[in-house]
Structure formats: C-alpha cells, structure tokens
Write a protein that holds these residues in place. Structure first.
Motif, PDB file in Angstrom:
ATOM      1  N   GLY A  53       6.518  -4.189  12.170  1.00  0.00           N
ATOM      2  CA  GLY A  53       6.316  -2.915  12.840  1.00  0.00           C
ATOM      3  C   GLY A  53       7.191  -1.788  12.320  1.00  0.00           C
ATOM      4  O   GLY A  53       6.976  -0.638  12.681  1.00  0.00           O
ATOM      5  N   PHE A  54       8.179  -2.080  11.502  1.00  0.00           N
ATOM      6  CA  PHE A  54       9.051  -1.042  10.952  1.00  0.00           C
ATOM      7  C   PHE A  54       8.492  -0.568   9.611  1.00  0.00           C
ATOM      8  O   PHE A  54       7.958  -1.350   8.833  1.00  0.00           O
ATOM      9  N   THR A  55       8.612   0.718   9.349  1.00  0.00           N
ATOM     10  CA  THR A  55       8.242   1.274   8.048  1.00  0.00           C
ATOM     11  C   THR A  55       9.528   1.529   7.266  1.00  0.00           C
ATOM     12  O   THR A  55      10.637   1.447   7.824  1.00  0.00           O
ATOM     13  N   ASP A  56       9.384   1.866   5.990  1.00  0.00           N
ATOM     14  CA  ASP A  56      10.582   2.139   5.195  1.00  0.00           C
ATOM     15  C   ASP A  56      11.338   3.362   5.708  1.00  0.00           C
ATOM     16  O   ASP A  56      12.542   3.480   5.512  1.00  0.00           O
ATOM     17  N   ARG A  71      20.061  -1.177   9.192  1.00  0.00           N
ATOM     18  CA  ARG A  71      19.770  -0.612  10.510  1.00  0.00           C
ATOM     19  C   ARG A  71      18.296  -0.278  10.600  1.00  0.00           C
ATOM     20  O   ARG A  71      17.692   0.150   9.625  1.00  0.00           O
ATOM     21  N   GLY A  72      17.759  -0.476  11.778  1.00  0.00           N
ATOM     22  CA  GLY A  72      16.365  -0.128  12.016  1.00  0.00           C
ATOM     23  C   GLY A  72      16.202   0.584  13.337  1.00  0.00           C
ATOM     24  O   GLY A  72      16.775   0.172  14.350  1.00  0.00           O
ATOM     25  N   GLY A 106      18.386  -4.059  -5.479  1.00  0.00           N
ATOM     26  CA  GLY A 106      17.174  -3.406  -5.005  1.00  0.00           C
ATOM     27  C   GLY A 106      16.747  -3.920  -3.648  1.00  0.00           C
ATOM     28  O   GLY A 106      17.271  -4.909  -3.142  1.00  0.00           O
ATOM     29  N   ALA A 107      15.783  -3.219  -3.066  1.00  0.00           N
ATOM     30  CA  ALA A 107      15.230  -3.609  -1.774  1.00  0.00           C
ATOM     31  C   ALA A 107      13.764  -3.210  -1.739  1.00  0.00           C
ATOM     32  O   ALA A 107      13.357  -2.223  -2.360  1.00  0.00           O
ATOM     33  N   LEU A 114      11.589  -7.285   4.901  1.00  0.00           N
ATOM     34  CA  LEU A 114      12.484  -6.470   4.097  1.00  0.00           C
ATOM     35  C   LEU A 114      13.320  -7.408   3.239  1.00  0.00           C
ATOM     36  O   LEU A 114      14.058  -8.245   3.760  1.00  0.00           O
ATOM     37  N   SER A 115      13.181  -7.294   1.921  1.00  0.00           N
ATOM     38  CA  SER A 115      13.930  -8.141   0.992  1.00  0.00           C
ATOM     39  C   SER A 115      14.966  -7.300   0.269  1.00  0.00           C
ATOM     40  O   SER A 115      14.648  -6.230  -0.260  1.00  0.00           O
TER      41      SER A 115
END
Length: 154
Positions: A53-56, A71-72, A106-107, A114-115
C-alpha cells in the motif's frame, strides 16, 4: 537492581557505545513492517521490507552515520470509507545498524516489497607494529611516546 553490562569483560575495551546501540535497537523492535535480510553473492546483503500500500513517495530511506533508517507515512485518504481495513496503513520507522564499511548501493519498490541493497567491501587486514620506548629518555631527545592520559574521557 542495576543491570549487568553485556560487555563487562576486561578484554572488551571501548565497546560501551556498541552496548548502548544494542539497547536502543532492542527498544525499537516493533514487528511492523516485517522484513527479510538475505545474502546476495559473496559480499552483498539485501534488506526486504513488506510495505503493501505504500508508494515510493510515502517512503524515506536515510543513512545517518552507521544507522540505516526506513520511514513510511501514507497520505491521508479522507474520501475513502472502509467497511473493513485489514491492510495496515500506519506510519512506521525501522532502523538497522550497519557495520563500518557497509555501503548502500540502491533501493527499489516492487509489488509492495521495498528492497535495499548493501555491499560489504573486502577489507585488507591491518597489521601495525608498535615501537616500545626504553625507560630512560635522553635529555633533549624528542619524546615519541603517546600520552594516553590526554585521551581519557572526563
């Protein structure tokens, strides 16, 4: 009753900061969001967090000294009315302490995961011979000894 320090051995000098860090991380050991840590290749690591449900735009990754902070926070959706809300949409903060030398390469966010990729560079062993000065110093000779009293914290 006072707590016994974890690193109280006389052979473990200067690890008090590590103990404080471990205590701080134990206090922040909330279970959300769940995560995996896996080895990638010889020197790589990957942290994967489940952030459905989270976007970048809702996520922030910061590296402050050796602490990786994720953090989200989702934007408030005032126009939606839920009959049941089983997908967590609460804000979170997850911290990871990284060893010296580990770098974030990187991510990426893919299908709610989320990697964050890390690499541990291969360090060459440092060997240093310490010179031992004799007990009788010559008058007028430069003093090459190290003054350890000046380094003591007060």
């Amino acid at each position: 009753m006072s707590r016994m320090p974890m690193f109280n051995s006389p052979l473990l000098l200067g690890f008090d900061q590590l103990e404080r860090t471990l205590d701080r991380l134990a206090k922040n050991a909330e279970g959300y969001p769940p995560y995996n840590i896996e080895r990638i290749g010889e020197n790589g690591l990957r942290i994967t967090l489940a952030v459905a449900g989270f976007t970048d735009d809702d996520l922030v990754i910061e590296l402050v000294e050796n602490q990786l902070m994720v953090r989200g926070k989702q934007a408030d959706e005032g126009d939606r009315v839920y009959l049941h809300r089983g997908i967590a949409a609460r804000q979170f903060q997850r911290a990871f302490m990284l060893a010296d030398g580990i770098e974030v390469t990187g991510a990426r966010l893919d299908n709610g995961l989320l990697s964050i990729d890390l690499v541990r560079p291969v360090l060459e062993p440092r060997i240093r011979t310490i010179r031992i000065d004799g007990g009788s110093a010559k008058v007028g000779a430069p003093d090459n000894t190290i003054d350890i009293t000046a380094r003591r914290s007060r």
